[in-house]
Scaffold this motif. Structure first.
Motif, PDB file in Angstrom:
ATOM      1  N   THR A   1      -4.153   4.572  -4.926  1.00 40.66           N
ATOM      2  CA  THR A   1      -4.406   3.368  -5.733  1.00 40.66           C
ATOM      3  C   THR A   1      -5.594   3.884  -6.510  1.00 40.66           C
ATOM      4  O   THR A   1      -6.609   4.359  -5.812  1.00 40.66           O
ATOM      5  CB  THR A   1      -4.561   2.031  -5.295  1.00 40.66           C
ATOM      6  OG1 THR A   1      -5.745   1.850  -4.388  1.00 40.66           O
ATOM      7  CG2 THR A   1      -3.209   1.880  -4.396  1.00 40.66           C
TER       8      THR A   1
ATOM      9  N   HIS B   1      -7.516   0.956  -7.929  1.00 43.85           N
ATOM     10  CA  HIS B   1      -8.440  -0.322  -7.578  1.00 43.85           C
ATOM     11  C   HIS B   1      -8.804  -0.966  -6.311  1.00 43.85           C
ATOM     12  O   HIS B   1      -9.386  -1.964  -6.301  1.00 43.85           O
ATOM     13  CB  HIS B   1      -7.204  -1.345  -8.130  1.00 43.85           C
ATOM     14  CG  HIS B   1      -5.951  -1.398  -7.340  1.00 43.85           C
ATOM     15  ND1 HIS B   1      -4.968  -0.559  -7.785  1.00 43.85           N
ATOM     16  CD2 HIS B   1      -5.618  -2.180  -6.292  1.00 43.85           C
ATOM     17  CE1 HIS B   1      -3.679  -0.700  -7.326  1.00 43.85           C
ATOM     18  NE2 HIS B   1      -4.282  -1.563  -6.317  1.00 43.85           N
ATOM     19  N   LYS B   2      -8.779   0.019  -5.188  1.00 44.26           N
ATOM     20  CA  LYS B   2      -9.444  -0.594  -3.853  1.00 44.26           C
ATOM     21  C   LYS B   2     -10.565  -0.007  -3.878  1.00 44.26           C
ATOM     22  O   LYS B   2     -11.450  -0.505  -4.704  1.00 44.26           O
ATOM     23  CB  LYS B   2      -8.238  -0.166  -2.893  1.00 44.26           C
ATOM     24  CG  LYS B   2      -6.759  -0.944  -2.868  1.00 44.26           C
ATOM     25  CD  LYS B   2      -5.903  -0.519  -2.025  1.00 44.26           C
ATOM     26  CE  LYS B   2      -4.447  -1.044  -2.413  1.00 44.26           C
ATOM     27  NZ  LYS B   2      -3.439  -0.846  -1.457  1.00 44.26           N
TER      28      LYS B   2
ATOM     29  N   GLY C   1      -0.069   2.165  -6.722  1.00 43.82           N
ATOM     30  CA  GLY C   1       0.046   3.068  -5.757  1.00 43.82           C
ATOM     31  C   GLY C   1       1.498   3.232  -5.217  1.00 43.82           C
ATOM     32  O   GLY C   1       1.814   4.467  -4.895  1.00 43.82           O
ATOM     33  N   ILE C   2       2.515   2.324  -5.290  1.00 43.41           N
ATOM     34  CA  ILE C   2       3.779   2.510  -4.769  1.00 43.41           C
ATOM     35  C   ILE C   2       4.524   3.481  -5.915  1.00 43.41           C
ATOM     36  O   ILE C   2       5.300   4.140  -5.557  1.00 43.41           O
ATOM     37  CB  ILE C   2       4.373   1.137  -4.755  1.00 43.41           C
ATOM     38  CG1 ILE C   2       5.839   1.420  -4.126  1.00 43.41           C
ATOM     39  CG2 ILE C   2       4.643   0.428  -6.156  1.00 43.41           C
ATOM     40  CD1 ILE C   2       6.620  -0.087  -3.901  1.00 43.41           C
TER      41      ILE C   2
ATOM     42  N   HIS D   1      -6.217   3.069   0.407  1.00 42.19           N
ATOM     43  CA  HIS D   1      -7.148   2.452   0.898  1.00 42.19           C
ATOM     44  C   HIS D   1      -8.732   2.901   0.728  1.00 42.19           C
ATOM     45  O   HIS D   1      -9.703   2.231   0.786  1.00 42.19           O
ATOM     46  CB  HIS D   1      -7.117   1.940   2.178  1.00 42.19           C
ATOM     47  CG  HIS D   1      -6.653   0.311   2.167  1.00 42.19           C
ATOM     48  ND1 HIS D   1      -7.456  -0.590   2.805  1.00 42.19           N
ATOM     49  CD2 HIS D   1      -5.367  -0.254   2.072  1.00 42.19           C
ATOM     50  CE1 HIS D   1      -6.760  -1.936   2.483  1.00 42.19           C
ATOM     51  NE2 HIS D   1      -5.602  -1.685   2.369  1.00 42.19           N
TER      52      HIS D   1
ATOM     53  N   SER E   1      -2.922   1.168   5.714  1.00 41.01           N
ATOM     54  CA  SER E   1      -3.819   0.077   5.179  1.00 41.01           C
ATOM     55  C   SER E   1      -4.551  -0.780   5.896  1.00 41.01           C
ATOM     56  O   SER E   1      -5.210  -1.704   5.632  1.00 41.01           O
ATOM     57  CB  SER E   1      -2.533  -0.919   4.467  1.00 41.01           C
ATOM     58  OG  SER E   1      -1.756   0.018   3.725  1.00 41.01           O
TER      59      SER E   1
ATOM     60  N   ASP F   1      -1.756   9.352   1.885  1.00 41.05           N
ATOM     61  CA  ASP F   1      -1.675   8.230   0.993  1.00 41.05           C
ATOM     62  C   ASP F   1      -2.888   7.716   1.466  1.00 41.05           C
ATOM     63  O   ASP F   1      -3.445   6.703   2.234  1.00 41.05           O
ATOM     64  CB  ASP F   1      -0.408   7.192   1.201  1.00 41.05           C
ATOM     65  CG  ASP F   1      -0.575   6.100   0.387  1.00 41.05           C
ATOM     66  OD1 ASP F   1      -1.662   5.621  -0.184  1.00 41.05           O
ATOM     67  OD2 ASP F   1       0.344   5.395   0.343  1.00 41.05           O
TER      68      ASP F   1
HETATM   69  C1  PLP Z   1      -1.952  -0.717  -1.561  1.00 40.85           C
HETATM   70  C2  PLP Z   1      -1.468   0.276  -1.042  1.00 40.85           C
HETATM   71  C3  PLP Z   1      -0.210   0.737  -1.439  1.00 40.85           C
HETATM   72  C4  PLP Z   1       0.402   0.021  -2.889  1.00 40.85           C
HETATM   73  O1  PLP Z   1      -0.359   0.026  -3.794  1.00 40.85           O
HETATM   74  P1  PLP Z   1      -0.064  -0.922  -5.097  1.00 40.85           P
HETATM   75  O2  PLP Z   1      -0.745  -0.774  -6.136  1.00 40.85           O
HETATM   76  O3  PLP Z   1       0.148  -2.357  -4.764  1.00 40.85           O
HETATM   77  O4  PLP Z   1       1.615  -0.641  -5.400  1.00 40.85           O
HETATM   78  C5  PLP Z   1       0.251   2.107  -1.230  1.00 40.85           C
HETATM   79  N1  PLP Z   1      -0.235   2.853   0.041  1.00 40.85           N
HETATM   80  C6  PLP Z   1      -1.017   2.107   0.780  1.00 40.85           C
HETATM   81  C7  PLP Z   1      -1.450   3.030   1.887  1.00 40.85           C
HETATM   82  C8  PLP Z   1      -1.630   0.837   0.410  1.00 40.85           C
HETATM   83  O5  PLP Z   1      -2.974   0.451   1.273  1.00 40.85           O
END
Ligand code: PLP
Length: 490
Positions: free
Chosen positions: A282, A284-285, A119-120, A256, A228, A253
């Motif tokens: 992401t 995987h969430k 995600g980052i 979540h 998040s 973004d």
């Molecule tokens: C989890 C999250 C990320 C980061 O995801 P990673 O895969 O851990 O790098 C970025 N933005 C939001 C809003 C998130 O909840």
């Protein structure tokens, strides 16, 4: 009763073949480094036993997991589909195209870039795509240059300074925003001059009027929406209006809540894709794919996004792109819509169960997949509550609440979410019972003195009998909803 089974609760006809696949894989690994094979087997055992309420976690299907463990891991494939810097990428082209195609279909997006490793990374790609479109492109045009290597030293120095002079407006961390939305410890806060918007103190909701006023005054290049730890919906139509009014690019973004978008729980004003210029996530969430990231955008940003490599990424992870293609194929099925709706119904049941037992929730409830318990009403810090719950087999994470008096380390909140337990098949009655278990632990736990006297924000006391009784009940509850049924690694 619980919803009908969803992946990874595969139908009985698939179970023995899945079991054979994982058993064989472990046998092969055991032949080289048995401790790794044991750790893998122990991990699935732990996951089966834990009452997982971490809002950002899930359980991927066997098909998603297996798509990651193969020869694609060996391949370099810098570039984009059909335009690689390495030979021999036709199979990578196939899986990357499939992942992008499924992503466009599932989310109704004009363009999808599925290479980000997390995600980052997806956020970094998005930030630099916007900087490329709105800062670099005009500078190149002005200098009559085709690309940055053609700029004079002087023009290049001016452009580099200009990159560092851009502004971002994002949600504050304690209102539920993310570190990557311009906070100083993260590179986004070092790249951009950042200002944040919070939530309205009495309701805990996003205050669009205050946000509009802040945007008018600050005039950011990028307005970031997404969170998040915000338990309510965000109106992306209003967000886009505000962005347009101040000349900002709207970036959402949805890391979540991507699963709720894919499953059509979030539609209309609450679906970010038709409103945002660029969307990151992401995979995987709540989307329930492999660990990874993705960017969706409109046509005007596509060429900039596609330069994620070499901008901020190295070679893509073709094995993970294969798993993204599988997960997105799953997310396009009607069962996934059923799942996503059940995630939200379950979160509501969990929240209602807690409220009925006297717990205090930030914003007074939830409209999405997560809730934030303000544990100060139990006399605990987030850190004490997190540890006490873990003693009783309930896995959560501590999280700041708005204007948190205990800061980002100890915090006053516990974030809980339902994507994982819903995948497992638990439904509303189980959520109510889990609310009772959480309340029992938080009521029984008390803060303890620090070793050197005075109060500690970390130490607590929980009667072991209570921890044991709750753990036993949660274990019984989970036994009725086996995780990866049929997969036997013993
Ligand atoms: C989890 C999250 C990320 C980061 O995801 P990673 O895969 O851990 O790098 C970025 N933005 C939001 C809003 C998130 O909840």
């Amino acid at each position: 009763m619980a919803e009908p089974s969803v992946t990874p609760q595969s139908p009985p006809s698939r179970r023995s073949v899945e079991s054979t696949a994982f058993r064989s894989a472990l046998e092969v690994i055991r032949g080289v480094e048995p401790r790794v094979a044991d750790a893998i087997a122990a991990e699935v055992a732990d996951q089966r036993e834990m009452l997982k309420l971490i809002a950002s976690e899930n359980y991927a299907s066997p098909a998603v997991l297996l798509a990651m463990g193969n020869w694609f891991s060996d391949k370099y494939a810098e570039g984009t589909v059909g335009r690689r810097f390495y030979a021999g990428c036709r199979n990578v082209d196939t899986v990357e195209s499939l992942a992008a195609e499924h992503a466009r279909t599932v989310f109704g997006a004009a363009h999808a870039y599925v290479q980000p490793h997390s995600g980052i990374d997806a956020n970094l790609v998005a930030f630099w795509a916007v900087l490329s479109q709105r800062v670099e492109r005009p500078a190149l045009e002005k200098a009559g240059a085709r690309q940055v290597n053609d700029l004079s030293e002087e023009d290049w120095a001016a452009l580099r300074a200009d990159f560092g002079n851009q502004r971002m407006l994002g949600m504050s961390l304690d209102a539920g925003g993310h570190l990557t939305h311009g906070f100083r410890p993260n590179i986004s806060g070092k790249m951009f001059e950042q200002r944040s918007y919070g939530t309205e103190p009495t309701t805990g909701l996003v205050d669009y009027d205050a946000l509009r006023a802040a945007a008018r005054e600050f005039r950011p290049l990028i307005l970031v929406a997404g969170y998040s730890a915000y338990p309510r919906l965000v109106n992306f139509r209003i967000m886009r209006e505000i962005a347009d009014e101040v000349g900002a690019t709207l970036m959402v973004d949805m890391a979540h809540f991507a699963g709720l978008v894919a499953g059509k729980v979030l539609t209309g004003d609450f679906d970010p894709v038709p409103h945002a210029n660029i969307v990151t996530t992401t995979t995987h969430k709540s989307l329930r794919g492999p660990r990874g990231g993705m960017v969706l955008c409109d046509d005007s940003l596509a060429e900039h996004v596609d330069r994620g490599c070499p901008m901020v990424l190295g070679g893509p992870l073709p094995h993970v792109m294969a798993a993204k293609a599988v997960a997105l194929a799953e997310a396009g099925r009607p069962e996934f819509g059923t799942y996503a709706h059940a995630v939200v119904d379950n979160a509501r049941s969990l929240a209602e169960g807690l409220l009925r037992r006297g717990a205090k929730l930030v914003t007074g409830g939830t409209d999405n997949h997560l809730a934030l318990i303000d544990v100060s009403s139990y006399g605990l810090t987030g850190r004490q509550a997190e540890a006490a719950l873990l003693d009783a087999g309930i896995v959560t994470n501590r999280n700041s609440v708005p204007q948190d008096p205990n800061g980002a380390w100890y915090t006053s909140g516990i974030r809980i979410g339902t994507p994982a337990l819903t995948t497992r098949g638990l439904g509303a009655p189980e959520m109510d019972e889990i609310a009772g278990l959480i309340d029992t632990v938080l009521t029984a736990a008390t803060p303890a003195a620090a070793a050197k006297g005075g109060t500690s924000k970390a130490n607590y006391v929980l009667d072991p009998a209570v921890a044991e009784q709750v753990a036993a009940r949660s274990s019984d509850l989970l036994a009725g909803f086996p995780l990866y049924p049929g997969i036997d690694l013993s």
